[in-house]
Design a protein around this motif. Structure first.
Motif: not given
Length: 172
Positions: A113, A82-83, A78, A86, A111, A50, A46
């Protein structure tokens, strides 16, 4: 003369962190130690995409509360799609961050983006060891069962060995 220069450099870093930490703590609720340890906390899976942004602590409405501590929310930036990855690892990341702090500092991760600086730009160049040096180091670490711990000690050992080589050759 070199020894005092090296000592001064580490003291400057300590002074800089001492100046930046209160500002980060006030504005974002985090410290430079969390930022610099993020790669180890988040892991290779990760850390590339991130980074921690801030910790938001719950507001207490008044003095009449029971005074108990309530964990905060860690906001993590992030990249793109790919959010989802995570978000699925939220529980594991909360556990790792709380392990870093040594207590239950956060109970949620939010999270957001946004683009994150690539890992290659953040990471310093890996020290280069000769094949014989690398093999000798790997032999010393054979008894370590944890892959993550072995890799961390391998990176540390490579850095120490390359620094010793630089000092022995008179380069700095």
């Amino acid at each position: 003369m070199r020894a005092s220069r090296e000592k001064t450099a580490s003291q400057i870093a300590d002074v800089a962190n001492g100046l930046v930490d209160p500002i980060l703590a006030r504005r974002a609720g985090i410290t430079t130690s969390l930022l610099s340890a993020w790669e180890e906390i988040a892991g290779d899976a990760y850390a590339d995409f991130s980074r921690p942004e801030k910790i938001t602590w719950p507001k207490r409405p008044g003095d009449n509360e029971d005074g108990t501590f309530r964990p905060g929310t860690l906001t993590v930036a992030c990249e793109g799609a790919r959010v989802l990855f995570l978000t699925h690892a939220e529980g594991e990341l909360i556990h790792r961050v709380n392990g870093f702090f040594g207590f239950s500092a956060i109970d949620r991760i939010r999270v957001v983006q946004k683009p994150v600086q690539p890992l290659s730009a953040r990471r310093r160049a890996q020290p280069v060891l000769s094949p014989a040096e690398k093999r000798a180091l790997e032999l010393r670490l054979e008894g370590i069962e944890s892959e993550a711990l072995r890799n961390a000690i391998l990176r540390l050992g490579a850095g120490v060995m390359s620094e010793k080589r630089k000092k022995a050759s008179g380069r700095r």
